[in-house]
Enzyme design. Structure first.
Site, PDB file in Angstrom:
ATOM      1  N   GLY A  47       0.862  -1.177   0.000  1.00 34.50           N
ATOM      2  CA  GLY A  47       0.000   0.000   0.000  1.00 34.50           C
ATOM      3  C   GLY A  47       0.890   1.217   0.000  1.00 34.50           C
ATOM      4  O   GLY A  47       1.824   1.306  -0.788  1.00 34.50           O
ATOM      5  N   GLU A  48       0.630   2.109   0.918  1.00 37.03           N
ATOM      6  CA  GLU A  48       1.452   3.309   1.022  1.00 37.03           C
ATOM      7  C   GLU A  48       2.006   3.352   2.454  1.00 37.03           C
ATOM      8  O   GLU A  48       1.256   3.556   3.404  1.00 37.03           O
ATOM      9  CB  GLU A  48       0.579   4.526   0.682  1.00 37.03           C
ATOM     10  CG  GLU A  48       1.336   5.736   0.242  1.00 37.03           C
ATOM     11  CD  GLU A  48       2.360   5.474  -0.865  1.00 37.03           C
ATOM     12  OE1 GLU A  48       2.013   4.850  -1.886  1.00 37.03           O
ATOM     13  OE2 GLU A  48       3.523   5.892  -0.700  1.00 37.03           O
ATOM     14  N   SER A  49       3.308   3.146   2.561  1.00 36.55           N
ATOM     15  CA  SER A  49       3.899   3.015   3.895  1.00 36.55           C
ATOM     16  C   SER A  49       3.735   4.278   4.735  1.00 36.55           C
ATOM     17  O   SER A  49       3.553   4.201   5.949  1.00 36.55           O
ATOM     18  CB  SER A  49       5.374   2.636   3.779  1.00 36.55           C
ATOM     19  OG  SER A  49       6.058   3.529   2.945  1.00 36.55           O
ATOM     20  N   CYS A  79       6.075  -5.446   0.362  1.00 35.24           N
ATOM     21  CA  CYS A  79       6.214  -4.129  -0.252  1.00 35.24           C
ATOM     22  C   CYS A  79       6.181  -2.990   0.780  1.00 35.24           C
ATOM     23  O   CYS A  79       7.116  -2.866   1.557  1.00 35.24           O
ATOM     24  CB  CYS A  79       5.162  -3.978  -1.344  1.00 35.24           C
ATOM     25  SG  CYS A  79       5.659  -2.808  -2.605  1.00 35.24           S
ATOM     26  N   ARG A 105      12.922   3.206  -1.085  1.00 33.58           N
ATOM     27  CA  ARG A 105      11.517   3.270  -1.523  1.00 33.58           C
ATOM     28  C   ARG A 105      11.420   3.593  -3.005  1.00 33.58           C
ATOM     29  O   ARG A 105      12.272   4.282  -3.548  1.00 33.58           O
ATOM     30  CB  ARG A 105      10.764   4.365  -0.774  1.00 33.58           C
ATOM     31  CG  ARG A 105      10.299   3.979   0.590  1.00 33.58           C
ATOM     32  CD  ARG A 105       9.483   5.094   1.187  1.00 33.58           C
ATOM     33  NE  ARG A 105       8.155   5.200   0.595  1.00 33.58           N
ATOM     34  CZ  ARG A 105       7.445   6.322   0.571  1.00 33.58           C
ATOM     35  NH1 ARG A 105       7.929   7.427   1.058  1.00 33.58           N
ATOM     36  NH2 ARG A 105       6.250   6.331   0.023  1.00 33.58           N
ATOM     37  N   ILE A 132       5.233  -3.506  -7.632  1.00 32.17           N
ATOM     38  CA  ILE A 132       4.466  -2.283  -7.884  1.00 32.17           C
ATOM     39  C   ILE A 132       5.104  -1.142  -7.081  1.00 32.17           C
ATOM     40  O   ILE A 132       5.004  -1.107  -5.864  1.00 32.17           O
ATOM     41  CB  ILE A 132       2.986  -2.443  -7.469  1.00 32.17           C
ATOM     42  CG1 ILE A 132       2.354  -3.636  -8.188  1.00 32.17           C
ATOM     43  CG2 ILE A 132       2.203  -1.162  -7.763  1.00 32.17           C
ATOM     44  CD1 ILE A 132       0.985  -4.027  -7.660  1.00 32.17           C
ATOM     45  N   ARG A 133       5.760  -0.266  -7.769  1.00 30.86           N
ATOM     46  CA  ARG A 133       6.489   0.834  -7.107  1.00 30.86           C
ATOM     47  C   ARG A 133       7.189   0.311  -5.842  1.00 30.86           C
ATOM     48  O   ARG A 133       7.029   0.827  -4.737  1.00 30.86           O
ATOM     49  CB  ARG A 133       5.549   1.989  -6.788  1.00 30.86           C
ATOM     50  CG  ARG A 133       5.110   2.727  -8.049  1.00 30.86           C
ATOM     51  CD  ARG A 133       4.201   3.892  -7.737  1.00 30.86           C
ATOM     52  NE  ARG A 133       4.816   4.736  -6.733  1.00 30.86           N
ATOM     53  CZ  ARG A 133       4.164   5.265  -5.690  1.00 30.86           C
ATOM     54  NH1 ARG A 133       2.894   5.045  -5.520  1.00 30.86           N
ATOM     55  NH2 ARG A 133       4.799   6.031  -4.852  1.00 30.86           N
ATOM     56  N   HIS A 168       4.643  -8.818  -4.448  1.00 36.05           N
ATOM     57  CA  HIS A 168       3.285  -9.076  -3.945  1.00 36.05           C
ATOM     58  C   HIS A 168       2.830 -10.508  -4.205  1.00 36.05           C
ATOM     59  O   HIS A 168       2.171 -10.762  -5.209  1.00 36.05           O
ATOM     60  CB  HIS A 168       2.300  -8.135  -4.644  1.00 36.05           C
ATOM     61  CG  HIS A 168       2.439  -6.705  -4.255  1.00 36.05           C
ATOM     62  ND1 HIS A 168       1.697  -6.136  -3.247  1.00 36.05           N
ATOM     63  CD2 HIS A 168       3.242  -5.734  -4.725  1.00 36.05           C
ATOM     64  CE1 HIS A 168       2.033  -4.863  -3.115  1.00 36.05           C
ATOM     65  NE2 HIS A 168       2.973  -4.590  -3.996  1.00 36.05           N
ATOM     66  N   GLU A 170       0.460 -11.973  -2.845  1.00 35.00           N
ATOM     67  CA  GLU A 170      -1.014 -12.031  -2.744  1.00 35.00           C
ATOM     68  C   GLU A 170      -1.682 -11.662  -4.072  1.00 35.00           C
ATOM     69  O   GLU A 170      -2.870 -11.845  -4.240  1.00 35.00           O
ATOM     70  CB  GLU A 170      -1.506 -11.122  -1.603  1.00 35.00           C
ATOM     71  CG  GLU A 170      -1.558  -9.624  -1.869  1.00 35.00           C
ATOM     72  CD  GLU A 170      -0.191  -8.926  -1.918  1.00 35.00           C
ATOM     73  OE1 GLU A 170       0.852  -9.606  -1.862  1.00 35.00           O
ATOM     74  OE2 GLU A 170      -0.191  -7.684  -2.035  1.00 35.00           O
TER      75      GLU A 170
HETATM   76  N1  GLN Z   1       5.659   2.822  -2.915  1.00 35.46           N
HETATM   77  C1  GLN Z   1       4.963   2.336  -1.769  1.00 35.46           C
HETATM   78  C2  GLN Z   1       5.540   2.901  -0.472  1.00 35.46           C
HETATM   79  O1  GLN Z   1       6.552   3.495  -0.504  1.00 35.46           O
HETATM   80  C3  GLN Z   1       5.010   0.832  -1.723  1.00 35.46           C
HETATM   81  C4  GLN Z   1       4.271   0.279  -2.908  1.00 35.46           C
HETATM   82  C5  GLN Z   1       3.516  -0.970  -2.640  1.00 35.46           C
HETATM   83  O2  GLN Z   1       3.314  -1.391  -1.504  1.00 35.46           O
HETATM   84  N2  GLN Z   1       3.048  -1.576  -3.696  1.00 35.46           N
HETATM   85  O3  GLN Z   1       4.988   2.741   0.554  1.00 35.46           O
END
Ligand code: GLN
Length: 191
Positions: A47-49, A79, A105, A132-133, A168, A170
């Site tokens: 997600g977004e840390s 992630c 990151r 993913i990113r 990921h 999942e």
């Molecule tokens: N870019 C996100 C972060 O820095 C991590 C991306 C992800 O969990 N798919 O939190």
């Protein structure tokens, strides 16, 4: 055995789905009272840390979860979840800081940040990895065991009971990583 899935933000539903498919009981952790059931393992999703880190503190979940992690409860962190566990974060601020490693990151770039590849995961075999990113592990203490590398970057590692992945599992059909984690939680329960 009961596994808690941090469900504040991000790809938590997919983890729950996969755990249920392999017959593991799991619970969403959204607020402090959700910990009352008692959990034997924890999934920190992607997600977004930065967002998860803020919510963990605002909701009072930070301390109890950190204590449980330090007590040896198994954690599967994917992630953004892996970022939450890193002691050092390049491009961010540490959260739990329970794994002596430095993550970078958004390491594969924001625009072209997503890709899929296959690589060997130690103890599991060739595994389809979806990024993913994603972060990668830029540096790690020699107590951190590398489990997989892609382009000479560490993308899976383990430190005691904490398993960290840049990708990921999942979001694939391959259940081997969740099965592997469930076995670790089982072992923790029957110690
Ligand atoms: N870019 C996100 C972060 O820095 C991590 C991306 C992800 O969990 N798919 O939190």
């Amino acid at each position: 055995m009961r596994i808690g899935v941090l469900a504040l933000q991000g790809a938590f539903t997919e983890h729950e789905k996969m755990l249920r498919q392999i017959g593991v009981e799991c619970f969403q952790i959204r607020q402090l009272s959700d910990l009352d059931v008692g959990i034997d393992g924890l999934v920190l999703p992607g997600g977004e840390s930065t967002v998860m880190s803020r919510l963990l503190r605002d909701l009072g979940l930070y301390e109890p979860l950190k204590n449980a992690i330090l007590d040896g409860m198994p954690v599967l962190a994917t992630c953004a979840g892996a970022i939450l566990l890193a002691q050092e974060v390049d491009g961010g601020v540490p959260c739990f800081a329970t794994v002596p490693m430095k993550v970078k990151r958004n390491a594969y770039g924001r625009q072209l940040g997503s890709f899929v590849c296959e690589a060997e995961v130690e103890g599991i075999g060739i595994y389809p990895m979806r990024f993913i990113r994603a972060p990668y592990i830029a540096e790690a203490s020699d107590k951190v065991r590398t489990m997989a590398e892609v382009d000479e970057k560490i993308v899976a590692a383990e430190y005691g009971s904490q398993t960290v992945l840049s990708f990921h599992p999942e979001l694939t059909e391959d259940k081997r990583i969740h099965e592997y984690f469930a076995k670790r939680v089982q072992a923790f329960c029957s110690r």
